[in-house]
Design a protein around this motif. Sequence first.
Motif, PDB file in Angstrom:
ATOM      1  N   ALA A   1     -52.389  19.098  15.947  1.00 12.98           N
ATOM      2  CA  ALA A   1     -53.410  19.118  14.897  1.00 12.98           C
ATOM      3  C   ALA A   1     -53.824  17.707  14.486  1.00 12.98           C
ATOM      4  CB  ALA A   1     -52.897  19.882  13.681  1.00 12.98           C
ATOM      5  N   LYS A   2     -52.869  16.804  14.340  1.00 13.50           N
ATOM      6  CA  LYS A   2     -53.189  15.451  13.881  1.00 13.50           C
ATOM      7  C   LYS A   2     -53.898  14.637  14.961  1.00 13.50           C
ATOM      8  CE  LYS A   2     -51.292  16.063   9.833  1.00 13.50           C
ATOM      9  NZ  LYS A   2     -50.944  17.460   9.821  1.00 13.50           N
ATOM     10  N   PHE A   3     -53.514  14.791  16.208  1.00 14.39           N
ATOM     11  CA  PHE A   3     -54.194  14.056  17.274  1.00 14.39           C
ATOM     12  C   PHE A   3     -55.628  14.532  17.459  1.00 14.39           C
ATOM     13  CE2 PHE A   3     -50.337  11.971  18.478  1.00 14.39           C
ATOM     14  CZ  PHE A   3     -50.765  10.835  19.144  1.00 14.39           C
ATOM     15  N   LYS A   4     -55.885  15.766  17.088  1.00 15.35           N
ATOM     16  CA  LYS A   4     -57.246  16.296  17.203  1.00 15.35           C
ATOM     17  C   LYS A   4     -58.006  16.210  15.889  1.00 15.35           C
ATOM     18  CE  LYS A   4     -56.245  19.230  21.083  1.00 15.35           C
ATOM     19  NZ  LYS A   4     -56.125  20.591  21.591  1.00 15.35           N
ATOM     20  N   GLY A   5     -57.364  15.669  14.865  1.00 16.57           N
ATOM     21  CA  GLY A   5     -57.980  15.525  13.552  1.00 16.57           C
ATOM     22  C   GLY A   5     -57.819  14.110  13.043  1.00 16.57           C
ATOM     23  N   LYS A   6     -56.963  13.970  12.035  1.00 18.24           N
ATOM     24  CA  LYS A   6     -56.714  12.650  11.435  1.00 18.24           C
ATOM     25  C   LYS A   6     -55.304  12.203  11.791  1.00 18.24           C
ATOM     26  CE  LYS A   6     -59.982  13.375   7.808  1.00 18.24           C
ATOM     27  NZ  LYS A   6     -60.688  12.588   6.907  1.00 18.24           N
ATOM     28  N   ILE A   7     -55.228  11.290  12.737  1.00 23.06           N
ATOM     29  CA  ILE A   7     -53.939  10.837  13.260  1.00 23.06           C
ATOM     30  C   ILE A   7     -53.081  10.160  12.186  1.00 23.06           C
ATOM     31  CG2 ILE A   7     -54.677   8.581  14.113  1.00 23.06           C
ATOM     32  CD1 ILE A   7     -53.037   9.276  16.679  1.00 23.06           C
ATOM     33  N   ALA A   8     -53.716   9.619  11.147  1.00 26.41           N
ATOM     34  CA  ALA A   8     -52.964   8.979  10.060  1.00 26.41           C
ATOM     35  C   ALA A   8     -52.027   9.974   9.365  1.00 26.41           C
ATOM     36  CB  ALA A   8     -53.922   8.364   9.044  1.00 26.41           C
ATOM     37  N   GLY A   9     -52.297  11.257   9.509  1.00 24.13           N
ATOM     38  CA  GLY A   9     -51.446  12.282   8.912  1.00 24.13           C
ATOM     39  C   GLY A   9     -50.065  12.370   9.531  1.00 24.13           C
ATOM     40  N   LEU A  10     -49.834  11.647  10.608  1.00 21.32           N
ATOM     41  CA  LEU A  10     -48.521  11.664  11.254  1.00 21.32           C
ATOM     42  C   LEU A  10     -47.503  10.770  10.558  1.00 21.32           C
ATOM     43  CD1 LEU A  10     -49.597  11.625  14.999  1.00 21.32           C
ATOM     44  CD2 LEU A  10     -48.464  13.489  13.782  1.00 21.32           C
ATOM     45  N   LYS A  11     -47.955   9.946   9.613  1.00 21.50           N
ATOM     46  CA  LYS A  11     -47.052   8.955   9.008  1.00 21.50           C
ATOM     47  C   LYS A  11     -45.822   9.580   8.347  1.00 21.50           C
ATOM     48  CE  LYS A  11     -49.601   8.683   4.736  1.00 21.50           C
ATOM     49  NZ  LYS A  11     -50.903   8.330   4.346  1.00 21.50           N
ATOM     50  N   ASP A  12     -45.923  10.786   7.824  1.00 22.04           N
ATOM     51  CA  ASP A  12     -44.776  11.417   7.172  1.00 22.04           C
ATOM     52  C   ASP A  12     -44.277  12.646   7.936  1.00 22.04           C
ATOM     53  OD1 ASP A  12     -46.906  13.080   6.607  1.00 22.04           O
ATOM     54  OD2 ASP A  12     -46.359  13.384   4.513  1.00 22.04           O
ATOM     55  N   LEU A  13     -44.546  12.695   9.218  1.00 21.84           N
ATOM     56  CA  LEU A  13     -44.177  13.838  10.046  1.00 21.84           C
ATOM     57  C   LEU A  13     -42.696  14.188   9.928  1.00 21.84           C
ATOM     58  CD1 LEU A  13     -44.783  15.941  12.278  1.00 21.84           C
ATOM     59  CD2 LEU A  13     -44.426  14.111  13.947  1.00 21.84           C
ATOM     60  N   SER A  14     -41.820  13.220  10.077  1.00 17.72           N
ATOM     61  CA  SER A  14     -40.382  13.521  10.053  1.00 17.72           C
ATOM     62  C   SER A  14     -39.929  14.054   8.702  1.00 17.72           C
ATOM     63  CB  SER A  14     -39.556  12.305  10.457  1.00 17.72           C
ATOM     64  OG  SER A  14     -39.713  11.262   9.529  1.00 17.72           O
ATOM     65  N   MET A  15     -40.575  13.625   7.635  1.00 14.55           N
ATOM     66  CA  MET A  15     -40.211  14.156   6.314  1.00 14.55           C
ATOM     67  C   MET A  15     -40.637  15.610   6.180  1.00 14.55           C
ATOM     68  SD  MET A  15     -41.071  10.883   3.886  1.00 14.55           S
ATOM     69  CE  MET A  15     -41.028  11.897   2.433  1.00 14.55           C
ATOM     70  N   ARG A  16     -41.831  15.936   6.660  1.00 16.78           N
ATOM     71  CA  ARG A  16     -42.349  17.302   6.522  1.00 16.78           C
ATOM     72  C   ARG A  16     -41.582  18.307   7.354  1.00 16.78           C
ATOM     73  NH1 ARG A  16     -47.093  17.258   8.815  1.00 16.78           N
ATOM     74  NH2 ARG A  16     -47.305  15.034   9.095  1.00 16.78           N
TER      75      ARG A  16
ATOM     76  N   ALA B   1     -53.798  23.408  23.346  1.00 15.02           N
ATOM     77  CA  ALA B   1     -52.629  22.538  23.467  1.00 15.02           C
ATOM     78  C   ALA B   1     -53.056  21.189  24.052  1.00 15.02           C
ATOM     79  CB  ALA B   1     -51.580  23.182  24.374  1.00 15.02           C
ATOM     80  N   ILE B   2     -52.355  20.128  23.685  1.00 20.00           N
ATOM     81  CA  ILE B   2     -52.594  18.825  24.305  1.00 20.00           C
ATOM     82  C   ILE B   2     -51.903  18.835  25.661  1.00 20.00           C
ATOM     83  CG2 ILE B   2     -52.239  16.339  24.149  1.00 20.00           C
ATOM     84  CD1 ILE B   2     -52.147  16.625  21.107  1.00 20.00           C
ATOM     85  N   THR B   3     -52.691  18.673  26.726  1.00 17.94           N
ATOM     86  CA  THR B   3     -52.159  18.687  28.088  1.00 17.94           C
ATOM     87  C   THR B   3     -52.771  17.539  28.885  1.00 17.94           C
ATOM     88  OG1 THR B   3     -53.896  20.071  29.062  1.00 17.94           O
ATOM     89  CG2 THR B   3     -52.038  21.219  27.998  1.00 17.94           C
ATOM     90  N   TYR B   4     -52.421  17.462  30.147  1.00 19.41           N
ATOM     91  CA  TYR B   4     -52.973  16.432  31.022  1.00 19.41           C
ATOM     92  C   TYR B   4     -54.500  16.478  31.048  1.00 19.41           C
ATOM     93  CZ  TYR B   4     -53.936  20.043  34.471  1.00 19.41           C
ATOM     94  OH  TYR B   4     -54.428  21.151  35.111  1.00 19.41           O
ATOM     95  N   LYS B   5     -55.083  17.637  30.737  1.00 20.35           N
ATOM     96  CA  LYS B   5     -56.535  17.766  30.724  1.00 20.35           C
ATOM     97  C   LYS B   5     -57.173  16.908  29.627  1.00 20.35           C
ATOM     98  CE  LYS B   5     -56.364  22.478  32.467  1.00 20.35           C
ATOM     99  NZ  LYS B   5     -56.569  23.884  32.125  1.00 20.35           N
ATOM    100  N   ASN B   6     -56.373  16.505  28.635  1.00 22.45           N
ATOM    101  CA  ASN B   6     -56.878  15.673  27.543  1.00 22.45           C
ATOM    102  C   ASN B   6     -56.803  14.184  27.859  1.00 22.45           C
ATOM    103  OD1 ASN B   6     -55.443  18.231  25.953  1.00 22.45           O
ATOM    104  ND2 ASN B   6     -57.484  17.679  25.214  1.00 22.45           N
ATOM    105  N   GLY B   7     -56.419  13.831  29.074  1.00 26.21           N
ATOM    106  CA  GLY B   7     -56.430  12.444  29.519  1.00 26.21           C
ATOM    107  C   GLY B   7     -55.666  11.486  28.620  1.00 26.21           C
ATOM    108  N   SER B   8     -56.378  10.516  28.040  1.00 26.56           N
ATOM    109  CA  SER B   8     -55.719   9.469  27.250  1.00 26.56           C
ATOM    110  C   SER B   8     -55.070  10.023  25.983  1.00 26.56           C
ATOM    111  CB  SER B   8     -56.703   8.354  26.914  1.00 26.56           C
ATOM    112  OG  SER B   8     -57.794   8.847  26.174  1.00 26.56           O
ATOM    113  N   MET B   9     -55.597  11.114  25.421  1.00 29.70           N
ATOM    114  CA  MET B   9     -54.958  11.718  24.248  1.00 29.70           C
ATOM    115  C   MET B   9     -53.559  12.229  24.614  1.00 29.70           C
ATOM    116  SD  MET B   9     -55.950  15.061  21.924  1.00 29.70           S
ATOM    117  CE  MET B   9     -57.572  14.492  21.480  1.00 29.70           C
ATOM    118  N   TYR B  10     -53.433  12.810  25.785  1.00 35.42           N
ATOM    119  CA  TYR B  10     -52.144  13.309  26.269  1.00 35.42           C
ATOM    120  C   TYR B  10     -51.162  12.148  26.441  1.00 35.42           C
ATOM    121  CZ  TYR B  10     -48.843  15.643  29.469  1.00 35.42           C
ATOM    122  OH  TYR B  10     -47.721  16.161  30.065  1.00 35.42           O
ATOM    123  N   ALA B  11     -51.630  11.074  27.069  1.00 33.21           N
ATOM    124  CA  ALA B  11     -50.776   9.902  27.270  1.00 33.21           C
ATOM    125  C   ALA B  11     -50.349   9.310  25.925  1.00 33.21           C
ATOM    126  CB  ALA B  11     -51.512   8.858  28.108  1.00 33.21           C
TER     127      ALA B  11
END
Length: 132
Positions: free
Chosen positions: A50-65, A96-106
């Motif tokens: 969800a964050k890679f396809k939206g607002k990646i900044a939302g990952l900053k507190d991932l481990s807490m959530r 799903a994020i897969t190899y088809k998403n190229g650089s996003m997947y990497a």
Amino acid sequence: MARKIGKSADDIYWIQEVIGNANEAPGIQPRNYLGTGTVTQFDYKSDLNAKFKGKIAGLKDLSMRIGDLSQNPNAVESKDANVFVPNWDTARNDGAITYKNGSMYALANAFMLAYDYGTPRLLSDYKRLFSG
């Protein structure tokens, strides 16, 4: 199984696939399997997606959530979590994020390897080039 290969069950690294969907029975939630190995952290995969396809900044507190029991009663602590971008089941799901998403997947895989949460698992998959 352990006896069959001449090992103690404590010497085997167990990864248990437990989805942890709130709609599933209380008896098959990840927290019930923590005493016997790590569990797959599907919330990690979903949040990353969800964050890679939206607002990646939302990952900053991932481990807490998803890993802090004081904030989330269904959390899985880092030491008990097995994390992935796609796994063998989700790699062919729409969205799903897969190899088809190229650089996003990497980038998602690089994030997973660098982020301090869980034990990362990379999927080595293939693209079918022909039918038959």
